[in-house]
Design a protein around this motif. Structure first.
Motif, mmCIF file in Angstrom:
data_model
loop_
_atom_site.group_PDB
_atom_site.id
_atom_site.type_symbol
_atom_site.label_atom_id
_atom_site.label_comp_id
_atom_site.label_asym_id
_atom_site.label_seq_id
_atom_site.Cartn_x
_atom_site.Cartn_y
_atom_site.Cartn_z
ATOM 1 N N ASP A 53 63.531 -56.884 -46.917
ATOM 2 C CA ASP A 53 64.042 -55.755 -46.139
ATOM 3 C C ASP A 53 63.515 -54.466 -46.758
ATOM 4 O O ASP A 53 64.038 -54.000 -47.777
ATOM 5 N N ASN A 81 70.117 -64.363 -49.042
ATOM 6 C CA ASN A 81 71.417 -64.573 -48.405
ATOM 7 C C ASN A 81 72.340 -63.366 -48.592
ATOM 8 O O ASN A 81 73.076 -62.990 -47.680
ATOM 9 N N ALA A 128 71.017 -60.678 -46.283
ATOM 10 C CA ALA A 128 71.309 -61.030 -44.894
ATOM 11 C C ALA A 128 72.782 -60.809 -44.582
ATOM 12 O O ALA A 128 73.141 -60.315 -43.502
ATOM 13 N N ASN A 129 73.651 -61.153 -45.522
ATOM 14 C CA ASN A 129 75.082 -60.936 -45.312
ATOM 15 C C ASN A 129 75.396 -59.445 -45.234
ATOM 16 O O ASN A 129 76.190 -59.008 -44.398
ATOM 17 N N ALA A 180 73.320 -57.053 -44.284
ATOM 18 C CA ALA A 180 72.771 -56.502 -43.045
ATOM 19 C C ALA A 180 73.596 -56.916 -41.835
ATOM 20 O O ALA A 180 73.757 -56.134 -40.888
ATOM 21 N N LYS A 181 74.126 -58.148 -41.864
ATOM 22 C CA LYS A 181 74.841 -58.655 -40.697
ATOM 23 C C LYS A 181 76.280 -58.155 -40.641
ATOM 24 O O LYS A 181 76.792 -57.802 -39.572
ATOM 25 N N HIS A 182 76.957 -58.126 -41.794
ATOM 26 C CA HIS A 182 78.389 -57.813 -41.797
ATOM 27 C C HIS A 182 78.716 -56.482 -42.434
ATOM 28 O O HIS A 182 79.851 -56.023 -42.325
ATOM 29 N N ASP A 195 76.631 -52.873 -49.963
ATOM 30 C CA ASP A 195 76.483 -52.239 -48.651
ATOM 31 C C ASP A 195 77.606 -51.221 -48.493
ATOM 32 O O ASP A 195 78.449 -51.065 -49.371
ATOM 33 N N THR A 234 84.374 -67.074 -41.793
ATOM 34 C CA THR A 234 83.721 -65.768 -41.860
ATOM 35 C C THR A 234 84.692 -64.648 -42.169
ATOM 36 O O THR A 234 84.300 -63.495 -42.243
ATOM 37 N N ARG A 271 84.365 -60.258 -37.498
ATOM 38 C CA ARG A 271 83.123 -60.978 -37.757
ATOM 39 C C ARG A 271 83.064 -62.277 -36.982
ATOM 40 O O ARG A 271 82.211 -63.115 -37.226
ATOM 41 N N HIS A 316 79.805 -64.292 -35.630
ATOM 42 C CA HIS A 316 78.606 -63.857 -36.339
ATOM 43 C C HIS A 316 78.455 -64.705 -37.595
ATOM 44 O O HIS A 316 79.076 -64.439 -38.607
ATOM 45 N N GLY A 317 77.647 -65.733 -37.555
ATOM 46 C CA GLY A 317 77.423 -66.574 -38.718
ATOM 47 C C GLY A 317 78.419 -67.708 -38.818
ATOM 48 O O GLY A 317 79.371 -67.806 -38.038
#
Length: 437
Positions: free
Chosen positions: A294, A320, A323-324, A326-328, A346, A365, A370, A373-374
Motif C-alpha cells: 500500500d 493482513n 488489509a484489516n 484499510a478495510k475496517h 489506523d 468480525t 463490520r 465485511h470479511g
C-alpha cells in the motif's frame, strides 16, 4: 459492590489450623492435668491433716494436753465442718484463705467439744504445683510451635505440588499440549493433587482430540472445496464481458480466498508449521514490503534492527494487518518500526471490545458496523503466523485525539508485533521470551 477477599497460601492456612487445634488440645489437657494434680495433692493434704489430728487426739485422751497446734472448740472453725463433726463424724475441710494458699482443716468430735487442727497447704506442694504449671505452659508452647512447623512442612509440600500443577496447566493453556500435569506434579505420596492432575490431563486429551477432529474436518472441507472453486473461477473467465460476469468472477475469487485462508488456519492450528529463518534488516524489509502492499501508508523508522525471521510469514502478517486497517479502519494508516517492534495504526473506530478481551477469533468480525465485511480470518492468521515466528501480536485502541471525545470515539486501532530476540529453533521449539508490557 466488589467483595473484599483475603488471599493467603495453603501452607499458612494449614499451619494456622494445626496450631489452633494444638493450642486448644494443649490448653484442655493442661487444665485437666492441673486440676487433677491439685485435687490429688489436696486429698493427700487432707489425709495427712486427719492423721496428725488423730494422733493429737490420742495424746489428748491420755494427757489432756493439746499438742501439735490443735485447738478445742476453735471459734474460727468453719460452719460446714462444725456441722459434720456435730453429727459425730470425722471430717476435713479446705478453705481459700485469700492469699492464694488454702487452709486445710481437720476436726474430730470429743465428749467436751470439737478437737480441730488448722494448717496452711504445704509450701512444697504449692511449689510443685507452680513447677507443674510452668512445665504445662512450656509443653503447650512447644506443641503450638511444633504444630506450626508441621503445618508449614505439610502445607509447603502441598502448595508446591499445586503450584507445579498450575504452572503445567498454564503451559497447556498456552498451546503446549505435550506437557502432562501429572508428571509435572511428581512426588511419591499420592493424594488429591494427583487426582486433580489426572483429571486435567484427561480434559486436555479430550479437548485436543476434539480440536484435532474439528481441524481435520475444516481442512478436509476446505480441501474438497478447492477443486470446484478453482473450476468455477476458470469457468468465470470464459464468460462474456459484462457486469454479471464481473460479479461472478468477484464472488468466485472471494470464495477461493476464503478456502485458502481456511486451509492456512487449519495448518496453523495443527502446530506443524516451521519457520524458514533468514537474517533481515527489519526496517528496510518493512519499508519495501509496505510500499508494495500500500503506497499510501506512512512509514516511520525510529530504530532499525537485524532479526532472524521468516520473511514470507512476516510479509503475510504485515499484509493482513494492513488489509484489516484499510478495510475496517480509517486513514491515515501508519507503520512504525522501532528495534524489533512493528506497529500498525489506523485512525478508524478501533478494535471491538471482544477482540481486545479475547483476541482474534475466526468468523467473528466484532462490531455490527463490520457485518458483511470479511470473515474474521485475517487477524487470526496474523496471530497464528506470529506464533510460528515465536513473536507476539497484541491489539489495543489509541486514546482519542479530541479533547472532548464522544462515548464511542477512539483514536484508532493499534496492532503491535513483538519479534523475539531469539528466533525459534528448527524443531519449532521456542526459548523463554520476555516481552515488555
Amino acid at each position: 459492590m466488589k467483595r473484599l477477599a483475603l488471599r493467603t497460601g495453603v501452607r499458612w492456612k494449614i499451619s494456622i489450623a494445626i496450631a489452633a487445634v494444638g493450642a486448644l488440645i494443649a490448653m484442655a489437657l493442661s487444665l485437666v492435668v492441673h486440676n487433677a494434680a491439685q485435687v490429688s495433692m489436696l486429698d493427700n493434704a487432707r489425709e495427712v491433716q486427719l492423721e496428725r489430728l488423730l494422733f493429737a487426739q490420742r495424746m489428748y485422751d491420755s494427757t489432756h494436753e493439746l499438742k501439735f497446734g490443735t485447738k478445742l472448740n476453735d471459734p474460727l472453725l468453719p460452719n460446714d465442718l462444725r456441722k459434720k463433726v456435730q453429727e459425730g463424724r470425722r471430717a476435713t475441710y479446705v478453705r481459700d484463705s485469700g492469699d492464694g494458699t488454702p487452709d486445710v482443716w481437720a476436726a474430730v468430735p470429743l465428749e467436751n467439744g470439737v478437737l480441730s487442727l488448722q494448717s496452711k497447704f504445704a509450701e512444697r506442694s504449692a511449689t510443685i504445683m507452680k513447677d507443674l504449671d510452668r512445665a504445662l505452659l512450656i509443653g503447650s508452647v512447644c506443641v503450638v510451635v511444633g504444630g506450626c512447623a508441621l503445618g508449614v512442612l505439610i502445607g509447603g509440600q502441598l502448595s508446591r505440588r499445586l503450584r507445579k500443577a498450575a504452572a503445567a496447566a498454564g503451559k497447556v493453556a498456552q498451546g503446549n499440549t505435550d506437557v502432562r500435569v501429572r508428571e509435572a506434579v511428581g512426588g511419591v505420596v499420592r493424594d488429591e493433587t494427583d487426582e486433580l492432575a489426572r483429571a486435567v490431563d484427561a480434559l486436555t486429551d479430550a479437548l485436543n482430540e476434539r480440536i484435532e477432529a474439528e481441524r481435520r474436518v475444516t481442512a478436509d472441507i476446505a480441501h474438497e472445496l478447492r477443486t470446484p472453486v478453482t473450476g468455477l473461477l476458470t469457468a468465470a473467465e470464459l464468460l462474456p464481458p459484462g457486469r454479471p460476469t464481473e460479479l461472478v468472477r468477484d464472488r468466485a475469487q472471494a470464495m477461493r480466498t476464503l478456502v485458502e485462508d481456511v486451509l492456512e488456519v487449519a495448518r496453523l492450528d495443527s502446530a506443524s508449521e516451521r519457520a524458514e529463518l533468514q537474517e533481515v534488516a527489519l526496517g528496510e524489509f518493512v519499508s519495501r514490503r509496505v510500499a508494495l502492499l500500500d503506497p499510501d501508508v506512512r512509514i516511520e523508522l525510529v530504530a532499525d534492527s537485524r532479526v532472524n525471521t521468516d520473511p514470507r510469514r512476516l510479509e503475510r502478517i504485515l499484509g493482513n494487518l494492513l488489509a484489516n486497517a484499510a478495510k475496517h479502519g480509517g486513514t491515515p494508516v501508519e507503520v512504525t518500526v522501532e528495534g524489533r517492534v512493528v506497529r500498525v495504526r489506523d485512525h478508524g473506530p478501533g478494535f471491538p471490545d471482544a477482540l481486545l478481551r479475547d483476541g482474534p477469533s475466526r468468523f467473528r468480525t466484532g462490531a455490527s458496523d463490520r457485518a458483511g465485511h470479511g470473515h474474521g480470518l485475517g487477524l487470526t492468521i496474523a496471530a497464528g503466523q506470529a506464533r510460528v515466528l515465536g513473536a507476539r501480536l497484541t491489539f489495543r485502541n489509541a486514546a482519542p485525539e479530541s479533547p472532548t471525545p464522544g462515548p464511542d470515539e477512539t483514536g484508532g486501532a493499534i496492532a503491535v508485533l513483538w519479534l523475539p530476540e531469539h528466533a525459534p529453533t528448527a524443531t519449532g521449539s521456542f526459548p523463554m521470551i520476555t516481552f515488555p508490557d
